[in-house]
Structures are given as C-alpha cells and as structure tokens.
Scaffold this motif. Sequence first.
Motif, PDB file in Angstrom:
ATOM      1  N   ASP A  72      -1.618   6.937   2.455  1.00 38.62           N
ATOM      2  CA  ASP A  72      -2.970   7.413   2.212  1.00 38.62           C
ATOM      3  C   ASP A  72      -3.210   8.654   3.072  1.00 38.62           C
ATOM      4  N   ASP A  80      -1.056  -4.186   5.174  1.00 41.98           N
ATOM      5  CA  ASP A  80       0.008  -5.027   4.628  1.00 41.98           C
ATOM      6  C   ASP A  80       1.018  -5.270   5.734  1.00 41.98           C
ATOM      7  N   ARG A 120       0.830  -1.206   0.000  1.00 47.13           N
ATOM      8  CA  ARG A 120       0.000   0.000   0.000  1.00 47.13           C
ATOM      9  C   ARG A 120       0.864   1.257   0.000  1.00 47.13           C
ATOM     10  N   LEU A 131      -3.386   0.668   7.303  1.00 42.97           N
ATOM     11  CA  LEU A 131      -3.057   0.045   6.016  1.00 42.97           C
ATOM     12  C   LEU A 131      -2.693  -1.423   6.230  1.00 42.97           C
TER      13      LEU A 131
END
Length: 228
Positions: A62, A78, A59, A76
């Motif tokens: 963001d 991951d 990712r 996120l």
Amino acid sequence: MIQIARIDNPGGGAMKVLVISSSPREDGNSHLLAESACAGAEAAGHEVEHVFLDEYVERMLDNCRRCRLSNGLCSLDDRYATLLLDKMLPADGIIYAMPLYFYGMPARLKSVFDRLFCYTANSAPQQDQVVDGITRKAVGVLISCEESYVGATAGVVSQFQELTRYLEQDLAGVVVGNGNSRGEIACDPADPLTRARDLGARLFDIRVTDYRLTTVRSNKVWDPVSYG
C-alpha cells in the motif's frame, strides 16, 4: 566478477531450507513439485520447512507514507512479518513453488517481494536486520505450467534472475513442469518431479557463476581433484 558458492557451507552440513508454495491448492501440480524438493532436501540432511503462502500474505503493498505506523512499522494486518522475519530470514535457502498465472508469478508471491520495501526502506526500523538476513541465500524456483512453449515461462524466469541479483542471492536452478489437471505433472516425460527433488538435494552444491569479460578465471570448469 565471479559468483561461486557464496553460501557459507564449508563442511557440507545441514542447512535450513524454506519451501514456499504460492498456490493454495494442497493437491495441485506446483505442490507436487514442492513436495519433491522437500524430499530431496531432507534426503540431503537439511532442515526443511514447507509453508503455504496464503496462510501468511493477504495484503498487497500500500502507500507507506499513509499506512506506516508512527514507530516506522508496517501496519498491514496479515502474517507477512512472521513469514519474512521468522521464516525467510533464518533460512539458508528458499525454494519458491508456483503455478504460472497469465505468464507471470501469482500476485500473492509478487507481494512477498513488493512488501520487502516496507522492511528495507530507510524509515523501517528493521532495515539492517532484513537487508542482512535476506541476502546471501541459495534460491530455487519450481514452476507448473500448462504450456510447453519455452517462452511461456521466460518472463517469470527473467524476473527471478533480476530479483536474486538485486537481493545478492544465488539462483541455483529453475524447474518447469507441464501439466494442467490435478497431479498431471507426474506424467510429464521430462520428469520435473525428479528434477525438483534433485534441486532440493543440491541447492547449496550447484555451481553458480556470473562472468564478465574481465573476470580472471581458469580454463577449466570443474576441479579435477574434486570431480576426477
């Protein structure tokens, strides 16, 4: 100000080295550079771990105002937190191996640095842990590049200079090797594989300086007692 050997290794003993391959190709040219650096660090007696970035980072950064959890943690989904907290922070030195993508670092590797914000912002509960753990590291960079034009890698080298400066790390060296086809970097007459091995072996011994006009310093670069 002068920077010399900020990495605390007074006895010259074993240190922890993390080698991060940012290309998912296990037989690519940057992977060969990474393997050479691992071999050099291991030969020097250091503890070495080699990881592939695509197994951890999926990712991009963001909007933290929107996606940060109520407890302040990053949402996120991951394995970036594992890479950062369990791999990068405990390491004494990090070597980044990368292919040159459009005259810069791969997006996945850039995300490693971008997402530090999620862990170093004032609202991050791990702020103190991450800030303390990410600083004072020796850093090496390995770049595989098709072009021999010096300017091709100048931008990404400059970026690493600024990243390490900002993170209070020592950029011990950059190795650039030329090649395109799989394994072709071994044919580069500049012998980047040997230079990558040397960087891995000497990561904590390379003299790193950052002089200013007002820096008080000797007129000798090398201590004759140590190097005579």
